[in-house]
Design a protein around this motif. Structure first.
Motif, PDB file in Angstrom:
ATOM      1  N   SER A 191       0.807  -1.218   0.000  1.00  0.00           N
ATOM      2  CA  SER A 191       0.000   0.000   0.000  1.00  0.00           C
ATOM      3  C   SER A 191       0.843   1.272   0.000  1.00  0.00           C
ATOM      4  O   SER A 191       0.408   2.296  -0.525  1.00  0.00           O
ATOM      5  N   ALA A 192       2.065   1.234   0.523  1.00  0.00           N
ATOM      6  CA  ALA A 192       2.922   2.425   0.547  1.00  0.00           C
ATOM      7  C   ALA A 192       3.253   2.927  -0.852  1.00  0.00           C
ATOM      8  O   ALA A 192       3.570   4.105  -1.036  1.00  0.00           O
ATOM      9  N   ALA A 193       3.162   2.049  -1.857  1.00  0.00           N
ATOM     10  CA  ALA A 193       3.518   2.427  -3.226  1.00  0.00           C
ATOM     11  C   ALA A 193       2.630   3.540  -3.758  1.00  0.00           C
ATOM     12  O   ALA A 193       3.044   4.320  -4.617  1.00  0.00           O
ATOM     13  N   PHE A 194       1.415   3.631  -3.250  1.00  0.00           N
ATOM     14  CA  PHE A 194       0.507   4.667  -3.740  1.00  0.00           C
ATOM     15  C   PHE A 194       1.030   6.054  -3.408  1.00  0.00           C
ATOM     16  O   PHE A 194       0.827   6.998  -4.140  1.00  0.00           O
ATOM     17  N   TYR A 195       1.688   6.124  -2.269  1.00  0.00           N
ATOM     18  CA  TYR A 195       2.199   7.429  -1.863  1.00  0.00           C
ATOM     19  C   TYR A 195       3.530   7.702  -2.525  1.00  0.00           C
ATOM     20  O   TYR A 195       3.828   8.817  -2.909  1.00  0.00           O
ATOM     21  N   SER A 196       4.355   6.658  -2.670  1.00  0.00           N
ATOM     22  CA  SER A 196       5.709   6.919  -3.145  1.00  0.00           C
ATOM     23  C   SER A 196       5.772   7.085  -4.657  1.00  0.00           C
ATOM     24  O   SER A 196       6.675   7.739  -5.155  1.00  0.00           O
ATOM     25  N   PRO A 199       1.975   8.276  -9.907  1.00  0.00           N
ATOM     26  CA  PRO A 199       1.778   8.181 -11.368  1.00  0.00           C
ATOM     27  C   PRO A 199       1.913   6.748 -11.877  1.00  0.00           C
ATOM     28  O   PRO A 199       1.178   6.321 -12.767  1.00  0.00           O
ATOM     29  N   ALA A 200       2.852   5.979 -11.311  1.00  0.00           N
ATOM     30  CA  ALA A 200       3.012   4.578 -11.735  1.00  0.00           C
ATOM     31  C   ALA A 200       1.779   3.779 -11.343  1.00  0.00           C
ATOM     32  O   ALA A 200       1.301   2.929 -12.099  1.00  0.00           O
ATOM     33  N   PHE A 201       1.251   4.064 -10.173  1.00  0.00           N
ATOM     34  CA  PHE A 201       0.055   3.350  -9.745  1.00  0.00           C
ATOM     35  C   PHE A 201      -1.110   3.648 -10.688  1.00  0.00           C
ATOM     36  O   PHE A 201      -1.874   2.756 -11.070  1.00  0.00           O
ATOM     37  N   LYS A 202      -1.203   4.933 -11.107  1.00  0.00           N
ATOM     38  CA  LYS A 202      -2.283   5.300 -12.032  1.00  0.00           C
ATOM     39  C   LYS A 202      -2.102   4.619 -13.383  1.00  0.00           C
ATOM     40  O   LYS A 202      -3.054   4.205 -14.027  1.00  0.00           O
ATOM     41  N   GLN A 203      -0.849   4.497 -13.825  1.00  0.00           N
ATOM     42  CA  GLN A 203      -0.554   3.907 -15.131  1.00  0.00           C
ATOM     43  C   GLN A 203      -0.768   2.392 -15.148  1.00  0.00           C
ATOM     44  O   GLN A 203      -1.289   1.833 -16.092  1.00  0.00           O
ATOM     45  N   PHE A 204      -0.303   1.719 -14.091  1.00  0.00           N
ATOM     46  CA  PHE A 204      -0.265   0.252 -14.113  1.00  0.00           C
ATOM     47  C   PHE A 204      -1.264  -0.414 -13.165  1.00  0.00           C
ATOM     48  O   PHE A 204      -1.412  -1.638 -13.178  1.00  0.00           O
ATOM     49  N   GLY A 205      -1.910   0.405 -12.327  1.00  0.00           N
ATOM     50  CA  GLY A 205      -2.755  -0.137 -11.263  1.00  0.00           C
ATOM     51  C   GLY A 205      -3.856  -1.074 -11.732  1.00  0.00           C
ATOM     52  O   GLY A 205      -4.257  -1.987 -11.012  1.00  0.00           O
ATOM     53  N   GLN A 206      -4.335  -0.887 -12.978  1.00  0.00           N
ATOM     54  CA  GLN A 206      -5.438  -1.760 -13.434  1.00  0.00           C
ATOM     55  C   GLN A 206      -4.981  -3.195 -13.665  1.00  0.00           C
ATOM     56  O   GLN A 206      -5.798  -4.101 -13.773  1.00  0.00           O
ATOM     57  N   ASN A 207      -3.653  -3.397 -13.734  1.00  0.00           N
ATOM     58  CA  ASN A 207      -3.131  -4.759 -13.915  1.00  0.00           C
ATOM     59  C   ASN A 207      -2.818  -5.437 -12.581  1.00  0.00           C
ATOM     60  O   ASN A 207      -2.253  -6.535 -12.558  1.00  0.00           O
ATOM     61  N   LEU A 208      -3.154  -4.756 -11.509  1.00  0.00           N
ATOM     62  CA  LEU A 208      -2.820  -5.257 -10.184  1.00  0.00           C
ATOM     63  C   LEU A 208      -3.352  -6.683  -9.948  1.00  0.00           C
ATOM     64  O   LEU A 208      -4.493  -6.982 -10.264  1.00  0.00           O
ATOM     65  N   GLY A 215       1.799  -2.696   7.147  1.00  0.00           N
ATOM     66  CA  GLY A 215       1.781  -1.694   8.212  1.00  0.00           C
ATOM     67  C   GLY A 215       0.705  -1.991   9.238  1.00  0.00           C
ATOM     68  O   GLY A 215       0.002  -2.999   9.162  1.00  0.00           O
ATOM     69  N   ALA A 216       0.617  -1.085  10.205  1.00  0.00           N
ATOM     70  CA  ALA A 216      -0.254  -1.345  11.351  1.00  0.00           C
ATOM     71  C   ALA A 216      -1.736  -1.129  11.038  1.00  0.00           C
ATOM     72  O   ALA A 216      -2.606  -1.690  11.709  1.00  0.00           O
ATOM     73  N   ALA A 217      -2.040  -0.336   9.999  1.00  0.00           N
ATOM     74  CA  ALA A 217      -3.454  -0.026   9.704  1.00  0.00           C
ATOM     75  C   ALA A 217      -4.065  -1.100   8.804  1.00  0.00           C
ATOM     76  O   ALA A 217      -4.220  -0.920   7.608  1.00  0.00           O
ATOM     77  N   LEU A 237      -6.218   4.793  -1.362  1.00  0.00           N
ATOM     78  CA  LEU A 237      -6.363   3.453  -0.799  1.00  0.00           C
ATOM     79  C   LEU A 237      -7.818   3.001  -0.766  1.00  0.00           C
ATOM     80  O   LEU A 237      -8.106   1.822  -0.645  1.00  0.00           O
ATOM     81  N   ARG A 238      -8.712   3.980  -0.898  1.00  0.00           N
ATOM     82  CA  ARG A 238     -10.122   3.706  -0.607  1.00  0.00           C
ATOM     83  C   ARG A 238     -10.704   2.602  -1.488  1.00  0.00           C
ATOM     84  O   ARG A 238     -11.374   1.694  -1.008  1.00  0.00           O
ATOM     85  N   GLU A 239     -10.402   2.677  -2.799  1.00  0.00           N
ATOM     86  CA  GLU A 239     -11.007   1.733  -3.733  1.00  0.00           C
ATOM     87  C   GLU A 239     -10.613   0.290  -3.386  1.00  0.00           C
ATOM     88  O   GLU A 239     -11.442  -0.625  -3.415  1.00  0.00           O
ATOM     89  N   LEU A 240      -9.329   0.111  -3.039  1.00  0.00           N
ATOM     90  CA  LEU A 240      -8.863  -1.251  -2.742  1.00  0.00           C
ATOM     91  C   LEU A 240      -9.351  -1.717  -1.377  1.00  0.00           C
ATOM     92  O   LEU A 240      -9.716  -2.879  -1.206  1.00  0.00           O
ATOM     93  N   LEU A 241      -9.396  -0.797  -0.429  1.00  0.00           N
ATOM     94  CA  LEU A 241      -9.945  -1.163   0.883  1.00  0.00           C
ATOM     95  C   LEU A 241     -11.430  -1.491   0.773  1.00  0.00           C
ATOM     96  O   LEU A 241     -11.931  -2.392   1.447  1.00  0.00           O
ATOM     97  N   GLN A 242     -12.116  -0.757  -0.112  1.00  0.00           N
ATOM     98  CA  GLN A 242     -13.540  -1.019  -0.300  1.00  0.00           C
ATOM     99  C   GLN A 242     -13.750  -2.432  -0.849  1.00  0.00           C
ATOM    100  O   GLN A 242     -14.682  -3.138  -0.462  1.00  0.00           O
ATOM    101  N   LEU A 243     -12.848  -2.843  -1.744  1.00  0.00           N
ATOM    102  CA  LEU A 243     -12.901  -4.194  -2.304  1.00  0.00           C
ATOM    103  C   LEU A 243     -12.804  -5.232  -1.183  1.00  0.00           C
ATOM    104  O   LEU A 243     -13.530  -6.227  -1.152  1.00  0.00           O
TER     105      LEU A 243
END
Ligand code: UDP
Ligand code: MN
Length: 266
Positions: A191-196, A199-208, A215-217, A237-243
């Motif tokens: 999940s930390a990758a979204f913050y770091s 743009p990569a997450f936006k580009q490739f995230g649909q192939n996840l 982490g603790a949360a 994170l919301r969309e994936l947590l919602q899943l």
């Protein structure tokens, strides 16, 4: 016949909620392979019943604890010594090949092709990419490997106090050896990758393929609004947590004993 299985671990009822959602995510993704959960004696009887209903095999193991308080304090995660218990997965010798998944992972798309990889295949850790993240890895159960890991742990310890340090030292050729043992990051997107690198997450995230809520949360500790059936979380994170929560609400929550419902979403 090839015998293959997904393996996860839960040492308490809280992580068992993660394991239950993970098992449902494997089903939803249409995996051809069974799921096994390793538990320790502290998992309650009603929770064992729930796990038995969803997992092909529930295996009780002893707690292995690194007892390495100093290193774990460095990581600010005193709870991680217990992750040494993970090493028990090498004792599942009724299977030829397995994929270990942390209980805080969620399979988003079918990943059965992971079983074509060899031990020890894993994806890089975002904190130190020459180390693999030990939340997702391909391994070959073997009593010999188990005992040599235990000996190694006793003699050398773990540089981070948890299983990831131990496994990276033991499988130390991962960083420079066979590139086929480097899983694409999509198989263990922490999940930390979204913050770091948004743009990569936006580009490739649909192939996840697999999301890993490190982490603790943990997902089951997030605040959930039962009226709107939505999770309170930072935007990315919301969309994936919602899943995760959609699976929890539809498949897990209704099956829980009333005494267990309080462990999530408050
Ligand atoms: N785990 C567990 N009980 C604990 C801590 C960890 O069962 O008290 C198991 C669980 O499968 C978990 C894995 O060990 O997913 C690794 O721990 P965690 O996921 O919390 O570490 P992180 O991925 O955040 O580094
Ligand atoms: Mn994890």
């Amino acid at each position: 016949m090839t015998s293959r299985a997904w393996v996860t671990l839960a040492t308490n009822d809280s992580y068992s909620l993660g394991a239950l959602v993970l098992a449902h995510s494997l089903r939803r993704a249409g995996s051809a392979y069974p799921a096994v959960v390793l538990i320790t004696p502290s998992v309650t009887d009603p929770m064992r019943d729930r796990l038995n209903a969803v997992f092909a095999n529930v295996v009780t193991v002893d707690v292995l604890d690194s007892g390495d308080a100093a290193h774990l304090a460095l990581l600010q995660r005193p709870d991680l010594g217990i992750t040494f218990t993970k090493i028990h997965c090498w004792n599942l010798t009724q299977y030829e090949k397995c994929v270990f998944l942390d209980a805080d992972t969620l399979v988003v798309q079918n990943c059965d092709e992971l079983f074509d990889r060899e031990e020890l295949s894993a994806a890089p850790d975002v904190g130190w990419p020459d180390c693999f993240n030990s939340g997702v890895f391909v391994f070959r159960p073997s009593a010999e490997t188990f005992s040599s890991l235990i000996t190694f742990a006793q003699e050398r310890g773990s540089f981070d106090g948890g299983d990831q340090g131990l496994l990276n030292s033991y499988f130390s050729d991962w960083a420079h050896g066979d590139i086929n043992k480097h899983l694409p990051f999509l198989y263990n997107v922490t999940s930390a990758a979204f913050y770091s690198y948004l743009p990569a997450f936006k580009q490739f995230g649909q192939n996840l393929k697999i999301i890993h809520f490190i982490g603790a949360a943990k997902p089951w500790l997030q605040h959930f609004n039962w009226e709107s059936r939505s999770v309170d979380a930072p935007e990315h994170l919301r969309e994936l947590l919602q899943l995760w929560w959609d699976l929890f609400v539809s498949q897990v929550h209704t099956q829980l004993d009333p005494s267990m419902s309080g462990v999530a979403g408050n």
